[in-house]
Design a protein around this motif. Structure first.
Motif, PDB file in Angstrom:
ATOM      1  N   ASP A 120       4.901   6.829  -9.479  1.00 21.12           N
ATOM      2  CA  ASP A 120       4.015   6.393  -8.393  1.00 21.12           C
ATOM      3  C   ASP A 120       4.636   6.655  -7.026  1.00 21.12           C
ATOM      4  OD1 ASP A 120       2.214   5.498 -10.262  1.00 21.12           O
ATOM      5  OD2 ASP A 120       2.483   3.366  -9.837  1.00 21.12           O
ATOM      6  N   ILE A 121       5.918   6.309  -6.907  1.00 21.21           N
ATOM      7  CA  ILE A 121       6.583   6.464  -5.609  1.00 21.21           C
ATOM      8  C   ILE A 121       6.756   7.939  -5.268  1.00 21.21           C
ATOM      9  CG2 ILE A 121       8.753   6.068  -4.362  1.00 21.21           C
ATOM     10  CD1 ILE A 121       8.961   3.380  -5.757  1.00 21.21           C
ATOM     11  N   MET A 122       7.133   8.749  -6.247  1.00 20.67           N
ATOM     12  CA  MET A 122       7.303  10.173  -5.984  1.00 20.67           C
ATOM     13  C   MET A 122       5.973  10.839  -5.641  1.00 20.67           C
ATOM     14  SD  MET A 122      10.308  11.319  -5.856  1.00 20.67           S
ATOM     15  CE  MET A 122      11.975  11.389  -6.488  1.00 20.67           C
ATOM     16  N   LYS A 123       4.900  10.417  -6.300  1.00 19.15           N
ATOM     17  CA  LYS A 123       3.592  10.979  -5.963  1.00 19.15           C
ATOM     18  C   LYS A 123       3.219  10.605  -4.528  1.00 19.15           C
ATOM     19  CE  LYS A 123      -1.214  11.373  -7.424  1.00 19.15           C
ATOM     20  NZ  LYS A 123      -1.688  11.352  -6.024  1.00 19.15           N
ATOM     21  N   ALA A 124       3.477   9.345  -4.160  1.00 13.25           N
ATOM     22  CA  ALA A 124       3.213   8.923  -2.783  1.00 13.25           C
ATOM     23  C   ALA A 124       4.076   9.720  -1.806  1.00 13.25           C
ATOM     24  CB  ALA A 124       3.474   7.430  -2.631  1.00 13.25           C
ATOM     25  N   TRP A 125       5.337   9.959  -2.170  1.00 10.54           N
ATOM     26  CA  TRP A 125       6.256  10.727  -1.327  1.00 10.54           C
ATOM     27  C   TRP A 125       5.731  12.157  -1.134  1.00 10.54           C
ATOM     28  CZ3 TRP A 125       9.510  10.194   2.290  1.00 10.54           C
ATOM     29  CH2 TRP A 125      10.554  11.088   2.536  1.00 10.54           C
ATOM     30  N   ASN A 126       5.255  12.775  -2.197  1.00  5.69           N
ATOM     31  CA  ASN A 126       4.646  14.103  -2.079  1.00  5.69           C
ATOM     32  C   ASN A 126       3.435  14.055  -1.152  1.00  5.69           C
ATOM     33  OD1 ASN A 126       6.455  15.437  -3.734  1.00  5.69           O
ATOM     34  ND2 ASN A 126       5.072  15.567  -5.493  1.00  5.69           N
ATOM     35  N   ASP A 127       2.584  13.044  -1.353  1.00 11.49           N
ATOM     36  CA  ASP A 127       1.341  12.952  -0.579  1.00 11.49           C
ATOM     37  C   ASP A 127       1.602  12.770   0.915  1.00 11.49           C
ATOM     38  OD1 ASP A 127      -0.055  13.217  -2.942  1.00 11.49           O
ATOM     39  OD2 ASP A 127      -0.534  11.090  -3.136  1.00 11.49           O
ATOM     40  N   VAL A 128       2.535  11.892   1.278  1.00 19.32           N
ATOM     41  CA  VAL A 128       2.773  11.644   2.704  1.00 19.32           C
ATOM     42  C   VAL A 128       3.433  12.839   3.369  1.00 19.32           C
ATOM     43  CG1 VAL A 128       2.845   9.138   2.509  1.00 19.32           C
ATOM     44  CG2 VAL A 128       4.975  10.435   2.276  1.00 19.32           C
ATOM     45  N   ASN A 129       4.232  13.590   2.613  1.00 20.45           N
ATOM     46  CA  ASN A 129       4.815  14.798   3.188  1.00 20.45           C
ATOM     47  C   ASN A 129       3.777  15.903   3.321  1.00 20.45           C
ATOM     48  OD1 ASN A 129       7.960  14.885   3.669  1.00 20.45           O
ATOM     49  ND2 ASN A 129       7.652  13.557   1.910  1.00 20.45           N
ATOM     50  N   GLU A 130       2.899  16.007   2.325  1.00 14.27           N
ATOM     51  CA  GLU A 130       1.857  17.025   2.380  1.00 14.27           C
ATOM     52  C   GLU A 130       0.889  16.771   3.529  1.00 14.27           C
ATOM     53  OE1 GLU A 130      -1.789  18.832  -0.376  1.00 14.27           O
ATOM     54  OE2 GLU A 130      -0.384  17.372  -1.214  1.00 14.27           O
ATOM     55  N   THR A 131       0.584  15.496   3.779  1.00 12.22           N
ATOM     56  CA  THR A 131      -0.372  15.138   4.834  1.00 12.22           C
ATOM     57  C   THR A 131       0.306  14.827   6.162  1.00 12.22           C
ATOM     58  OG1 THR A 131      -0.345  12.830   4.052  1.00 12.22           O
ATOM     59  CG2 THR A 131      -2.080  14.273   3.192  1.00 12.22           C
ATOM     60  N   ASN A 132       1.636  14.922   6.207  1.00 15.10           N
ATOM     61  CA  ASN A 132       2.406  14.669   7.426  1.00 15.10           C
ATOM     62  C   ASN A 132       2.104  13.273   7.983  1.00 15.10           C
ATOM     63  OD1 ASN A 132       4.337  15.514   9.329  1.00 15.10           O
ATOM     64  ND2 ASN A 132       2.752  16.124  10.787  1.00 15.10           N
ATOM     65  N   THR A 133       2.138  12.279   7.081  1.00 18.71           N
ATOM     66  CA  THR A 133       1.778  10.918   7.484  1.00 18.71           C
ATOM     67  C   THR A 133       2.928   9.919   7.340  1.00 18.71           C
ATOM     68  OG1 THR A 133       0.783  10.638   5.277  1.00 18.71           O
ATOM     69  CG2 THR A 133      -0.708  11.111   7.115  1.00 18.71           C
ATOM     70  N   GLY A 175       3.797  -1.122 -10.176  1.00 11.69           N
ATOM     71  CA  GLY A 175       3.296   0.127  -9.637  1.00 11.69           C
ATOM     72  C   GLY A 175       3.493   0.151  -8.133  1.00 11.69           C
ATOM     73  N   PHE A 176       3.079   1.242  -7.518  1.00 13.05           N
ATOM     74  CA  PHE A 176       3.283   1.422  -6.072  1.00 13.05           C
ATOM     75  C   PHE A 176       2.127   2.227  -5.521  1.00 13.05           C
ATOM     76  CE2 PHE A 176       4.803   3.884  -2.441  1.00 13.05           C
ATOM     77  CZ  PHE A 176       5.526   2.957  -1.694  1.00 13.05           C
ATOM     78  N   PHE A 177       1.653   1.851  -4.336  1.00 13.33           N
ATOM     79  CA  PHE A 177       0.649   2.659  -3.649  1.00 13.33           C
ATOM     80  C   PHE A 177       0.885   2.598  -2.141  1.00 13.33           C
ATOM     81  CE2 PHE A 177      -1.272  -1.550  -4.317  1.00 13.33           C
ATOM     82  CZ  PHE A 177      -1.780  -1.879  -3.062  1.00 13.33           C
ATOM     83  N   PRO A 178       0.532   3.656  -1.413  1.00 10.37           N
ATOM     84  CA  PRO A 178       0.646   3.628   0.047  1.00 10.37           C
ATOM     85  C   PRO A 178      -0.296   2.578   0.630  1.00 10.37           C
ATOM     86  CG  PRO A 178       0.361   5.878  -0.760  1.00 10.37           C
ATOM     87  CD  PRO A 178       0.067   4.963  -1.908  1.00 10.37           C
ATOM     88  N   PHE A 179       0.113   1.988   1.759  1.00 12.71           N
ATOM     89  CA  PHE A 179      -0.752   1.006   2.409  1.00 12.71           C
ATOM     90  C   PHE A 179      -2.067   1.690   2.776  1.00 12.71           C
ATOM     91  CE2 PHE A 179      -2.320  -1.853   5.680  1.00 12.71           C
ATOM     92  CZ  PHE A 179      -1.994  -3.098   5.143  1.00 12.71           C
ATOM     93  N   PRO A 180      -3.191   1.060   2.453  1.00  9.03           N
ATOM     94  CA  PRO A 180      -4.483   1.745   2.623  1.00  9.03           C
ATOM     95  C   PRO A 180      -4.930   1.864   4.076  1.00  9.03           C
ATOM     96  CG  PRO A 180      -4.806  -0.495   1.824  1.00  9.03           C
ATOM     97  CD  PRO A 180      -3.328  -0.252   1.806  1.00  9.03           C
ATOM     98  N   PRO A 181      -5.742   2.858   4.361  1.00 16.64           N
ATOM     99  CA  PRO A 181      -6.249   3.070   5.721  1.00 16.64           C
ATOM    100  C   PRO A 181      -7.416   2.151   6.044  1.00 16.64           C
ATOM    101  CG  PRO A 181      -7.170   4.708   4.248  1.00 16.64           C
ATOM    102  CD  PRO A 181      -6.195   3.894   3.419  1.00 16.64           C
ATOM    103  N   VAL A 182      -7.753   2.082   7.322  1.00 19.49           N
ATOM    104  CA  VAL A 182      -8.945   1.338   7.739  1.00 19.49           C
ATOM    105  C   VAL A 182     -10.183   2.033   7.173  1.00 19.49           C
ATOM    106  CG1 VAL A 182     -10.344   0.613   9.712  1.00 19.49           C
ATOM    107  CG2 VAL A 182      -7.841   0.466   9.823  1.00 19.49           C
ATOM    108  N   ASP A 183     -10.235   3.338   7.358  1.00 18.92           N
ATOM    109  CA  ASP A 183     -11.368   4.132   6.871  1.00 18.92           C
ATOM    110  C   ASP A 183     -10.854   5.200   5.914  1.00 18.92           C
ATOM    111  OD1 ASP A 183     -13.585   5.681   6.421  1.00 18.92           O
ATOM    112  OD2 ASP A 183     -13.976   6.160   8.525  1.00 18.92           O
ATOM    113  N   LEU A 211       8.680  13.895 -14.447  1.00 22.83           N
ATOM    114  CA  LEU A 211       8.648  12.438 -14.490  1.00 22.83           C
ATOM    115  C   LEU A 211       7.578  11.933 -15.449  1.00 22.83           C
ATOM    116  CD1 LEU A 211       8.800  11.874 -10.625  1.00 22.83           C
ATOM    117  CD2 LEU A 211      10.708  12.150 -12.207  1.00 22.83           C
ATOM    118  N   GLN A 212       7.768  10.720 -15.897  1.00 25.03           N
ATOM    119  CA  GLN A 212       6.808  10.112 -16.810  1.00 25.03           C
ATOM    120  C   GLN A 212       5.696   9.442 -16.013  1.00 25.03           C
ATOM    121  OE1 GLN A 212       8.479   7.369 -19.656  1.00 25.03           O
ATOM    122  NE2 GLN A 212       6.478   6.645 -20.333  1.00 25.03           N
ATOM    123  N   GLU A 213       4.477   9.931 -16.195  1.00 25.91           N
ATOM    124  CA  GLU A 213       3.332   9.369 -15.490  1.00 25.91           C
ATOM    125  C   GLU A 213       3.124   7.917 -15.896  1.00 25.91           C
ATOM    126  OE1 GLU A 213      -1.289  10.557 -14.392  1.00 25.91           O
ATOM    127  OE2 GLU A 213      -0.094  11.830 -15.736  1.00 25.91           O
TER     128      GLU A 213
END
Length: 392
Positions: A330-343, A252-260, A322-324
């Protein structure tokens, strides 16, 4: 794609390919003589784009971006700045759009699902939870983080993810943008996030969270070790997905987590793939722009990207295709999330033309405890100050 475009536009597309390291000399030689292809590779920053803009060899693409809706349909706003320069070619990340990328990449945390399940580890939501997971995995007799740094640059991504999380907490994304792209003189690498990040990674070395003998392990070998189950997690780029998909193990894959976590997603190391611009001497600029648009946004291209497991520039990606539960999902969801949040953050070695070598040497010495975190930060700052004096 070439055949399709030729048929639709009654034209002929001639493609020239060469290794990336040979491209700069070939392109610069051609454009200086008033020749060259209509569409030319224009690698970001001072590797190619800056000199091309200063020489007047690239056509500004802002009118085409408005015509085709690139600013609304491609990437997050900050990712698009990776292909911008001021008209005089002196400031990276601001001004005109001079090139465009069709795809991107992101660094994050790959994890072995079987090891997580066996030990009882969940995907961490904060840096503290991440470090607690490392300790729990180590106590269970597994290698917490697969890592090989013989090629010198892999540490850029491991340390970079830590520093990005800390910058998100302490200084903010504008601070990072100023250091990597804008070359501002009101920021410094001798910052809280740089120093604390070095302390954290040194602590991980002391606690033996990394693959034993990581300094002598090549990057490709480390990926193969991880694919073979030799490690619970690996901080790496989306480009290793193909290797992992050939393994019988599940990842699986997840973005590196934040401090808070209450403050939202932390900045993630990443960027755009090699961009392409239009030769200012081209007699076919409109057709070249249409070609770029088709390469980036046509339905045919988007289907090809999904089949090839590439992170497309056109976001958000339709996850229903895509197949959940798969790594690609996982990577595509992270890609969507970082683009949506501009991170989407930056590759640290983009900071100056010499920063790759400076960061490589300083990182190796820091990992070997030959430099303190403060001395490590000072070496990075010295390189940065030198560039501030020499920059165009």
């Amino acid at each position: 794609m070439r055949v399709y475009f030729e048929a639709q536009n009654n034209c002929q597309v001639e493609r020239t390919t060469r290794p990336l390291e040979d491209t700069k000399a070939a392109v610069m030689t051609a454009v200086r003589s008033g020749k060259g292809a209509d569409v030319i590779l224009s690698n970001n920053g001072e590797t190619m784009m800056g000199p091309l803009v200063r020489g007047g060899y690239l056509l500004p693409l802002d009118a085409y971006a408005e015509q085709y809706g690139w600013t609304e349909r491609l990437f997050s706003p900050d990712l698009l700045t990776r292909n911008r320069y001021t008209a005089d070619g002196k400031v990276f990340g601001k001004g005109n759009l001079y090139a465009i990328s069709s795809s991107g990449e992101i660094v994050g945390v790959f994890y072995n699902k079987q090891i997580f399940e066996k030990i009882g580890v969940s995907v961490p939501k904060s840096l503290a939870e991440f470090e607690a997971a490392l300790e729990k995995i180590k106590a269970a007799g597994e290698t917490p983080l697969t890592f090989g740094n013989l090629d010198r640059w892999p540490v850029f991504h491991v340390y970079g993810e830590i520093e990005h999380a800390l910058i998100s907490e302490y200084e903010g994304r504008e601070y990072l943008d100023k250091m990597i792209m804008n070359w501002a003189d009101d920021v410094s690498w001798e910052s809280q996030s740089t120093i604390e990040g070095a302390k954290i990674i040194q602590d991980w070395v002391k606690k033996e969270y990394f693959t034993p003998g990581f300094a002598g392990i090549g990057y490709d070998d480390s990926v193969q070790l991880f694919a073979a189950g030799k490690g619970a997690m690996m901080i790496a780029g989306s480009w290793i997905m193909g290797v992992l998909n050939e393994s019988p193990l599940e990842f699986g894959f997840f973005p590196f987590p934040p401090v808070d976590p209450a403050k939202g997603m932390a900045l993630q190391v990443g960027g755009v793939r090699t961009p392409y611009g239009i030769n200012a001497a081209s007699a076919n600029a409109d057709l070249a722009a249409k070609f770029l648009n088709d390469v980036m946004l046509s339905e045919k291209t988007q289907k090809m990207f999904v089949e090839a497991e590439i992170l497309p520039g056109a976001v958000p990606v339709d996850l229903s295709m895509l197949q959940e539960g798969t790594l690609y999902y996982d990577i595509m969801k992270a890609w969507n999330d970082v683009n949506e949040t501009n991170t989407v953050g930056h590759y640290l070695d983009w900071a100056t033309p010499t920063f790759f070598d400076t960061l490589a040497v300083a990182s190796q010495e820091m990992l070997a405890f030959k430099l303190t975190p403060e001395e490590f930060a000072a070496k990075l700052q010295a390189d940065y100050e030198k560039w501030l004096k020499e920059k165009p």
